[in-house]
Design a protein around this motif. Structure first.
Motif, PDB file in Angstrom:
ATOM      1  N   ALA A 335       0.963  -0.988  -0.173  1.00 19.37           N
ATOM      2  CA  ALA A 335       0.003  -0.270  -0.169  1.00 19.37           C
ATOM      3  C   ALA A 335       0.677   1.535  -0.106  1.00 19.37           C
ATOM      4  CB  ALA A 335      -0.741   0.214   0.668  1.00 19.37           C
ATOM      5  N   ARG A 336       1.558   1.007   1.280  1.00 23.10           N
ATOM      6  CA  ARG A 336       2.820   3.108   1.242  1.00 23.10           C
ATOM      7  C   ARG A 336       3.824   2.510  -0.654  1.00 23.10           C
ATOM      8  NH1 ARG A 336       1.835   2.373   6.027  1.00 23.10           N
ATOM      9  NH2 ARG A 336       2.507   0.438   6.615  1.00 23.10           N
ATOM     10  N   ARG A 337       3.927   1.465  -0.807  1.00 23.84           N
ATOM     11  CA  ARG A 337       5.069   1.012  -1.935  1.00 23.84           C
ATOM     12  C   ARG A 337       3.914   1.693  -3.526  1.00 23.84           C
ATOM     13  NH1 ARG A 337      10.162  -2.335  -2.864  1.00 23.84           N
ATOM     14  NH2 ARG A 337      11.042  -1.602  -0.914  1.00 23.84           N
ATOM     15  N   GLY A 338       2.805   1.206  -3.448  1.00 19.39           N
ATOM     16  CA  GLY A 338       1.621   1.488  -4.841  1.00 19.39           C
ATOM     17  C   GLY A 338       0.727   2.710  -4.557  1.00 19.39           C
ATOM     18  N   GLU A 339       0.979   3.518  -2.887  1.00 18.64           N
ATOM     19  CA  GLU A 339       0.705   4.496  -3.394  1.00 18.64           C
ATOM     20  C   GLU A 339      -1.242   4.772  -2.692  1.00 18.64           C
ATOM     21  OE1 GLU A 339       1.956   7.872  -5.427  1.00 18.64           O
ATOM     22  OE2 GLU A 339       3.475   8.169  -4.480  1.00 18.64           O
ATOM     23  N   PHE A 340      -1.603   3.224  -2.226  1.00 13.94           N
ATOM     24  CA  PHE A 340      -2.449   3.435  -2.102  1.00 13.94           C
ATOM     25  C   PHE A 340      -3.212   3.267  -0.572  1.00 13.94           C
ATOM     26  CE2 PHE A 340      -1.872  -0.984  -2.879  1.00 13.94           C
ATOM     27  CZ  PHE A 340      -2.083  -1.797  -2.276  1.00 13.94           C
ATOM     28  N   ARG A 354     -10.867  -7.127   6.477  1.00  8.19           N
ATOM     29  CA  ARG A 354      -9.953  -6.979   6.012  1.00  8.19           C
ATOM     30  C   ARG A 354     -10.198  -8.538   5.097  1.00  8.19           C
ATOM     31  NH1 ARG A 354      -6.941  -8.822  10.679  1.00  8.19           N
ATOM     32  NH2 ARG A 354      -6.684  -7.091  11.188  1.00  8.19           N
ATOM     33  N   ASP A 355      -9.863  -9.391   5.408  1.00 10.38           N
ATOM     34  CA  ASP A 355     -10.230 -10.613   4.327  1.00 10.38           C
ATOM     35  C   ASP A 355     -11.244  -9.664   2.603  1.00 10.38           C
ATOM     36  OD1 ASP A 355      -8.771 -11.789   6.185  1.00 10.38           O
ATOM     37  OD2 ASP A 355     -10.290 -13.570   6.360  1.00 10.38           O
ATOM     38  N   SER A 356     -11.865  -9.346   3.153  1.00 10.01           N
ATOM     39  CA  SER A 356     -12.648  -8.642   1.985  1.00 10.01           C
ATOM     40  C   SER A 356     -12.093  -7.358   1.651  1.00 10.01           C
ATOM     41  CB  SER A 356     -14.089  -8.421   2.331  1.00 10.01           C
ATOM     42  OG  SER A 356     -14.209  -7.236   3.238  1.00 10.01           O
ATOM     43  N   LEU A 357     -11.239  -6.719   2.180  1.00  8.81           N
ATOM     44  CA  LEU A 357     -10.463  -5.287   1.538  1.00  8.81           C
ATOM     45  C   LEU A 357      -9.368  -6.197   0.612  1.00  8.81           C
ATOM     46  CD1 LEU A 357      -9.205  -2.208   2.012  1.00  8.81           C
ATOM     47  CD2 LEU A 357      -7.823  -2.971   3.798  1.00  8.81           C
ATOM     48  N   LEU A 358      -8.612  -7.207   1.289  1.00 14.12           N
ATOM     49  CA  LEU A 358      -8.390  -7.868  -0.137  1.00 14.12           C
ATOM     50  C   LEU A 358      -8.220  -8.371  -1.104  1.00 14.12           C
ATOM     51  CD1 LEU A 358      -5.810 -10.011   3.179  1.00 14.12           C
ATOM     52  CD2 LEU A 358      -5.109  -7.721   2.163  1.00 14.12           C
ATOM     53  N   ASN A 359      -9.285  -9.378  -1.481  1.00 15.29           N
ATOM     54  CA  ASN A 359      -9.277  -9.253  -2.880  1.00 15.29           C
ATOM     55  C   ASN A 359     -10.930  -8.635  -3.670  1.00 15.29           C
ATOM     56  OD1 ASN A 359     -11.962 -10.457  -1.143  1.00 15.29           O
ATOM     57  ND2 ASN A 359     -10.981 -12.598  -0.434  1.00 15.29           N
ATOM     58  N   GLY A 360     -10.832  -7.384  -2.900  1.00  9.03           N
ATOM     59  CA  GLY A 360     -12.170  -6.368  -3.000  1.00  9.03           C
ATOM     60  C   GLY A 360     -13.641  -6.836  -3.188  1.00  9.03           C
ATOM     61  N   LEU A 484      -8.505  10.394  -3.427  1.00  7.83           N
ATOM     62  CA  LEU A 484      -9.562   9.457  -4.370  1.00  7.83           C
ATOM     63  C   LEU A 484      -8.149   9.139  -5.202  1.00  7.83           C
ATOM     64  CD1 LEU A 484     -12.206   8.745  -5.632  1.00  7.83           C
ATOM     65  CD2 LEU A 484     -11.786  10.750  -7.600  1.00  7.83           C
ATOM     66  N   SER A 485      -6.881  10.146  -4.912  1.00  9.33           N
ATOM     67  CA  SER A 485      -5.619   8.618  -6.195  1.00  9.33           C
ATOM     68  C   SER A 485      -5.246   7.715  -5.643  1.00  9.33           C
ATOM     69  CB  SER A 485      -4.977   9.897  -6.422  1.00  9.33           C
ATOM     70  OG  SER A 485      -4.391  10.278  -4.993  1.00  9.33           O
ATOM     71  N   HIS A 486      -5.780   7.479  -3.849  1.00  6.49           N
ATOM     72  CA  HIS A 486      -5.597   6.330  -3.072  1.00  6.49           C
ATOM     73  C   HIS A 486      -6.373   4.983  -3.437  1.00  6.49           C
ATOM     74  CE1 HIS A 486      -2.202   7.617  -0.652  1.00  6.49           C
ATOM     75  NE2 HIS A 486      -2.411   8.740  -1.232  1.00  6.49           N
ATOM     76  N   VAL A 487      -7.441   5.594  -3.829  1.00  4.32           N
ATOM     77  CA  VAL A 487      -9.188   4.916  -4.143  1.00  4.32           C
ATOM     78  C   VAL A 487      -8.718   4.010  -5.372  1.00  4.32           C
ATOM     79  CG1 VAL A 487     -11.334   4.186  -3.908  1.00  4.32           C
ATOM     80  CG2 VAL A 487     -10.558   6.219  -2.915  1.00  4.32           C
ATOM     81  N   GLU A 488      -7.866   4.850  -6.389  1.00  4.11           N
ATOM     82  CA  GLU A 488      -7.675   4.451  -7.264  1.00  4.11           C
ATOM     83  C   GLU A 488      -6.401   3.225  -7.237  1.00  4.11           C
ATOM     84  OE1 GLU A 488      -9.602   7.723 -10.282  1.00  4.11           O
ATOM     85  OE2 GLU A 488      -7.071   8.151  -9.117  1.00  4.11           O
ATOM     86  N   ASN A 489      -5.551   3.632  -6.941  1.00  2.33           N
ATOM     87  CA  ASN A 489      -4.200   2.729  -7.017  1.00  2.33           C
ATOM     88  C   ASN A 489      -4.297   1.616  -6.384  1.00  2.33           C
ATOM     89  OD1 ASN A 489      -2.461   3.829  -8.497  1.00  2.33           O
ATOM     90  ND2 ASN A 489      -1.792   5.218  -6.603  1.00  2.33           N
ATOM     91  N   TYR A 490      -6.147   1.366  -5.235  1.00  3.26           N
ATOM     92  CA  TYR A 490      -6.292   0.036  -4.463  1.00  3.26           C
ATOM     93  C   TYR A 490      -7.010  -0.297  -5.608  1.00  3.26           C
ATOM     94  CZ  TYR A 490      -9.777  -2.641  -2.308  1.00  3.26           C
ATOM     95  OH  TYR A 490     -10.126  -3.559  -1.670  1.00  3.26           O
ATOM     96  N   ALA A 491      -8.251  -0.270  -6.409  1.00  4.05           N
ATOM     97  CA  ALA A 491      -8.752  -0.731  -7.642  1.00  4.05           C
ATOM     98  C   ALA A 491      -7.899  -1.242  -8.264  1.00  4.05           C
ATOM     99  CB  ALA A 491      -9.748  -0.028  -8.275  1.00  4.05           C
ATOM    100  N   LYS A 492      -6.390  -0.445  -8.791  1.00  3.92           N
ATOM    101  CA  LYS A 492      -5.870  -1.173  -9.829  1.00  3.92           C
ATOM    102  C   LYS A 492      -5.048  -2.689  -9.045  1.00  3.92           C
ATOM    103  CE  LYS A 492      -5.042   2.826 -12.239  1.00  3.92           C
ATOM    104  NZ  LYS A 492      -3.576   3.655 -12.559  1.00  3.92           N
TER     105      LYS A 492
END
Length: 603
Positions: A335-340, A354-360, A484-492
């Protein structure tokens, strides 16, 4: 294995299948044998064989290998239990009514105890209570419930991932009739990655098997050493019924000899299970690079290590980004390296998320990634057709559900246009998710899930600290402040588009060349501590007590991750360990016989 699935005299089992042991191939071969010999009996009885896997990708792989034969019901755990509970609408209503009332009472108690009834926390609790009251009041008009793991549009009868699992677990545990429904429909149930299957549900399934041992076979495939998710059954291998079988697949068909020796040594400190190499296995190469921290030139160092690996292995592909799999320590580090991290970190600290966060996979995460981000993107691009398509698909504004649309369509469309225009202006900056959702909610461009809507308060409300939010709401409240850029990076990240993976995310996968980056300082996590595991940081009294008693702990979790990453390599492996005490790491690696001195390089 086929003999365990004799429907005249069924046996239940836990198959130990270590890394690279060909577990999926074995599973498919067993299923094909059952089909070849017993197909007519299943068809005559109107029964099927159920196979549960952890991911949709794994489901598709098994379905493909079985040629999409309808005799096999291959699905994820959520989809499987939903198929079981779906017909029981009245029972689901009763369960939801009880669950909602309990949660409403808890929230009301917190509101009553609040010193400042106008404080932010009290208002959020009141909103959450009111949304649950609204759902409770509307339960009577629900004709049927729906659950769709791919849908992000919630309706009055929608069930969440968590609710589906809880309902099925309770039905199986407390209703003998429901157990009979399962057994009569699926006399054979096989569960892949059983070590990561929800503990409560696993207990209920084992209980069902014991109550129907003469006509129901429950087969578990997995490896406790590769347990990643926190909700799994920790004592699965040691707390099985006495009449269960425990076959093993001991040969590793994936890894070279040197990697197998390494992972056997890592595992020796855990359950002691060992794997054998296949007869024609190559030798393979492993190296441990230890780097003194702090260090600001990590990217350059890792490029240099890959250059060294090219020379050591005589393999030019170590310099090719597309030919080397770089694994970060864990998700917080990614998350830190990927800026999310602004979005990820607060949510990752809450067990229930946590578990649903890891796989979205949960509907709330999908709302963010499948509705909010696409809408923001098309508004930025001024794609009017896509803007209206998304609003029509996901909101209640345009369509038969909204009487106002039929009464004043022009006025409503003008309001939508005004809202879209204001969102476009807002998106000129890297705004927070909270700011964007507040505007989307104001103009009803999307239907915001209750858990988020309850948190969208006006900035003028003063903070009130005396009463705490429920942990999951507290986590979301912090995550809403993410840019919002962090949410976008999380989605990727959750769709493997960000360019790297974590140790956890590659379980079940394999790569020719693996570069594993271990860096506690960068990850700052609390679930995994490589500095403790490698001897560079002292163990606490709790660490020692947990390790001695076999309780799941930071050491056992870290050991499992180290095992998983090392076992991914098919040809060569480079472990990069950033440490405050390189000499301690080197000594630990040699004493544990993970690496010999010639394989360790100090930088």
């Amino acid at each position: 294995m086929y003999q365990y699935l004799n429907i005249d005299a069924p046996s239940s089992f836990l198959l130990f299948a270590g890394a690279g042991s060909g577990k999926t191939r074995t599973l498919v071969n067993v299923l094909q044998a059952v089909r070849d010999n017993e197909l007519h009996r299943f068809i005559k009885a109107g029964q099927r064989i159920a196979v549960i896997t952890y991911t949709n990708a794994a489901c598709e792989e098994i379905k493909h290998r079985l040629q999409y034969d309808p005799i096999f019901a291959v699905s994820t755990i959520h989809s499987f239990v939903w198929e079981l509970i779906q017909p029981f609408t009245s029972d689901i209503k009763k369960w939801l009514e009880t669950d909602l009332r309990e949660n409403i009472d808890k929230l009301q108690d917190k509101i009553n105890r609040a010193r400042d009834k106008s404080g932010q926390t009290a208002i959020k609790n009141a909103r959450s209570r009111d949304s649950k009251l609204k759902r409770l009041e509307r339960l009577d008009i629900v004709q049927s419930f729906v659950y769709s793991p791919t849908s992000t549009r919630l309706t009055i009868g929608s069930l969440t991932h968590t609710e589906v699992i809880k309902i099925a677990t309770e039905f199986l545990s407390e209703q003998p009739l429901f157990q009979k429904v399962l057994v009569n429909k699926f006399p054979i149930l096989l569960i892949d990655e059983s070590q990561d299957t929800n503990k409560g549900l696993m207990d209920a399934l084992i209980q069902t098997q014991q109550n129907h041992s003469g006509c129901f076979s429950l087969g578990l495939f997995g490896d406790l050493m590769q347990r990643i998710y926190s909700g799994g059954k920790e004592d699965l291998a040691t707390n099985l019924p006495q009449n269960w079988k425990t076959p093993e697949k001991k040969t590793n068909y994936r890894s070279p000899k040197r990697v197998i020796r390494l992972i056997n040594k890592i595992r020796h400190e855990d359950d002691g299970k060992q794997q054998a190499e296949k007869p024609d296995a190559e030798e393979g190469i492993v190296r441990l690079f230890i780097v003194q921290t702090p260090n600001e030139n990590k990217s350059e160092i890792e490029v240099g290590i890959r250059e060294q690996m090219k020379v050591i292995t005589d393999d030019e592909n170590w310099e090719d980004d597309s030919q080397v799999k770089t694994l970060t320590l864990e998700h917080a580090m990614a998350a830190r390296r990927g800026e999310f991290d602004e979005f990820f970190t607060p949510l990752s600290t809450e067990d229930s998320l946590r578990d649903s966060l890891l796989n979205g996979t949960s509907s709330t995460f999908k709302f963010c990634t499948h509705q909010v981000l696409p809408l923001a993107n098309v508004i930025r691009n001024e794609d009017d057709f896509e803007i209206m398509r998304i609003i029509k698909k996901y909101s209640h504004l345009i369509g038969k559900e909204n009487e106002e649309f039929f009464a004043e369509p022009i006025a409503l469309l003008a309001s939508v246009d005004d809202g879209v225009s204001k969102v476009k202006t807002l998106l000129e900056n890297d705004i927070s998710l909270r700011e964007l959702l507040s505007l989307i909610g104001k103009y009803q461009l999307l239907v915001i899930p209750d858990i988020l809507n309850d948190l969208l308060l006006e900035d003028t409300v003063e903070l009130e600290e005396e009463v705490e939010l429920p942990p999951n709401q507290e986590a979301w409240d912090k995550a809403l402040d993410a840019r919002l850029s962090h949410v976008e990076n999380y989605a990727k990240y959750v769709t493997d588009e960000l360019g790297f993976a974590t140790h956890q995310g590659v379980k079940g996968l394999e790569f020719d060349r693996v570069l594993a980056v271990i860096d506690d300082k960068d990850s700052k996590g609390f679930l995994f501590k490589y500095e403790k595991f490698f001897g560079a940081e002292d163990l606490t009294a709790t660490d020692k007590r947990n390790e001695a008693s076999g309780i799941d702990s930071v050491l056992s979790r870290t050991r499992r991750l180290f095992y998983v990453i090392c076992s991914r390599a098919e040809k060569s492996l480079a472990v990069v360990a950033y440490s405050q005490d390189p000499l301690a790491v080197k000594n630990r690696a040699i004493d544990a016989e993970w690496f010999v001195e010639d394989e360790i390089i100090l930088i």
